[in-house]
Design a protein around this motif. Sequence first.
Motif, PDB file in Angstrom:
ATOM      1  N   GLU A 131      46.912  29.621  44.801  1.00  0.00           N
ATOM      2  CA  GLU A 131      47.393  28.804  46.000  1.00  0.00           C
ATOM      3  C   GLU A 131      48.998  28.774  46.136  1.00  0.00           C
ATOM      4  O   GLU A 131      49.810  28.802  46.982  1.00  0.00           O
ATOM      5  N   GLY A 132      49.586  28.692  44.727  1.00  0.00           N
ATOM      6  CA  GLY A 132      50.975  28.266  44.466  1.00  0.00           C
ATOM      7  C   GLY A 132      51.716  29.794  44.270  1.00  0.00           C
ATOM      8  O   GLY A 132      52.912  29.826  44.046  1.00  0.00           O
ATOM      9  N   SER A 133      51.072  30.848  44.644  1.00  0.00           N
ATOM     10  CA  SER A 133      51.705  32.119  44.777  1.00  0.00           C
ATOM     11  C   SER A 133      50.976  33.029  45.378  1.00  0.00           C
ATOM     12  O   SER A 133      50.134  33.915  44.997  1.00  0.00           O
ATOM     13  N   SER A 174      57.290  30.196  43.721  1.00  0.00           N
ATOM     14  CA  SER A 174      55.704  30.045  43.336  1.00  0.00           C
ATOM     15  C   SER A 174      55.525  28.859  42.308  1.00  0.00           C
ATOM     16  O   SER A 174      56.676  28.521  41.645  1.00  0.00           O
ATOM     17  N   ALA A 175      54.246  28.458  42.194  1.00  0.00           N
ATOM     18  CA  ALA A 175      54.196  27.551  41.448  1.00  0.00           C
ATOM     19  C   ALA A 175      52.718  27.446  41.130  1.00  0.00           C
ATOM     20  O   ALA A 175      51.976  27.063  41.763  1.00  0.00           O
ATOM     21  N   THR A 176      52.329  27.910  39.916  1.00  0.00           N
ATOM     22  CA  THR A 176      50.998  28.083  39.600  1.00  0.00           C
ATOM     23  C   THR A 176      51.012  28.214  37.984  1.00  0.00           C
ATOM     24  O   THR A 176      51.556  28.908  37.336  1.00  0.00           O
ATOM     25  N   SER A 227      52.263  34.890  39.229  1.00  0.00           N
ATOM     26  CA  SER A 227      52.886  33.773  39.744  1.00  0.00           C
ATOM     27  C   SER A 227      54.613  34.644  40.073  1.00  0.00           C
ATOM     28  O   SER A 227      55.124  35.024  39.165  1.00  0.00           O
ATOM     29  N   ASP A 255      57.535  34.874  43.312  1.00  0.00           N
ATOM     30  CA  ASP A 255      58.088  34.407  44.608  1.00  0.00           C
ATOM     31  C   ASP A 255      58.097  35.400  45.574  1.00  0.00           C
ATOM     32  O   ASP A 255      57.513  35.296  46.649  1.00  0.00           O
ATOM     33  N   SER A 268      42.923  27.183  44.088  1.00  0.00           N
ATOM     34  CA  SER A 268      43.781  26.282  43.645  1.00  0.00           C
ATOM     35  C   SER A 268      43.891  26.370  42.052  1.00  0.00           C
ATOM     36  O   SER A 268      43.119  26.979  41.374  1.00  0.00           O
ATOM     37  N   ASP A 269      44.792  25.780  41.327  1.00  0.00           N
ATOM     38  CA  ASP A 269      45.120  25.688  39.914  1.00  0.00           C
ATOM     39  C   ASP A 269      43.771  24.861  39.429  1.00  0.00           C
ATOM     40  O   ASP A 269      43.190  25.385  38.340  1.00  0.00           O
TER      41      ASP A 269
END
Length: 388
Positions: free
Chosen positions: A264-266, A289-291, A297, A299, A322-323
């Motif tokens: 989700e974060g990337s 990006s944040a995972t 991961s 950007d 999700s993580d």
Amino acid sequence: MKWFYRCPSCAATYDIVPGRYLCDRCAKQQRTDRPLEGVLEVEWEGDANPDTLPLPVEKQWFPPIPVGNTPLWSPLRLRDEFDAPRLWIKDDTCNPSGSFKDRASFLVAAFARQFGVKEIVLASTGNAASSMAAVGAAAGIRIKVFLPEKAPLAKRIQVLQYGAELVTVNGTYDQAFDLSLEYSQRTGALSRNTAYNPLTIEGKKTVAFEIVDDLIKAGSAAADHVFVPVGDGVILAGVYRGFENLIKLGRIARMPTLWACQAEGSSAIARAFAAPGSGSDAFADPVPSATIADSISVDVPRNGVHALSKLTRYAGKTVVVSDDEILSGQKALSAGSGLFAEPSSSAVFSAWLKVRKSIPAEETCVLLITGSGLKDVQSAARGLGLAQ
Ligand SMILES: *Cc1c(COP(=O)(O)O)cnc(C)c1O
């Protein structure tokens, strides 16, 4: 057989020689903070032996290290638990450095040996660096890597352990990428930057050939679905290239459905696939990006434009997890099969869990598990409640 590079956007062709990376014409359209323009594909003309794996570098240059030919196996307890009789795992954690990246490093090192190149340089989030360092050690090629400081410790240790030179970049992967390109342009060292060097895509196609061969040997039907972890989109494009080659050779009749699995974060490629625009415009709004899944991961996905065009052409699918789903999937995969995968690859299992009910039970699914869990024990520790 004649081998050459071909630009999938404008069809220009180029010789496969050191110093050639992108399509001159299309690379001019490059904008900052966008995926690479002008990414080249390897192509051949003339008769190919359909029974051998076609590669642009001859066997005599292959480095002496056993990359690829990883096991394809049936996780029987997961099959039972999830009522998935045709579930398979392609276990690329068995590669020498513990990740799928060895496939690309292997071909790049073979190419370097063919042309007498003495040094290879790259930027990496971790696995490409540890992989190139391992294969370089076997091949006797000097390796220099630029790693962002947040790369997991085990990956940094691997780089040093294999005797490569490590430059820790106080910044992001994107900054490491630019520094490594600058080094390569200044010194003539061969760049192994992912997507930028077309052989990184070509080297990854080998897994498609193995999947097809191994399923036949196991008496199974051909793969209907292949689940692939996606960050920069090079593995995804490489797997597509492999299946395209197999179709060209008449070995398979049709393209399987490739599922691009992202955190989700990337999830730039999944978002671009859902967005109205095409090409680089689909990547107009980069999100930092944040995972925990460090290997996926990114950007700005370096191979975003190329990977997106494949997904579109072959009606591929995207899944985002999700993580929390990645961590619980990581545990479930390990405890249910005996395979400890790093978060990027656990994302593949979690993605399959998420969509499996939409896939008829008689269809064959292959999960591409690309990296060993021992490469990032810190994330697993979080999943187990042993660390924050
Ligand atoms: C690099 C990597 C990926 C993602 O590959 P991309 O080509 O960046 O999409 C997935 N899993 C592992 C273990 C990796 O090292």
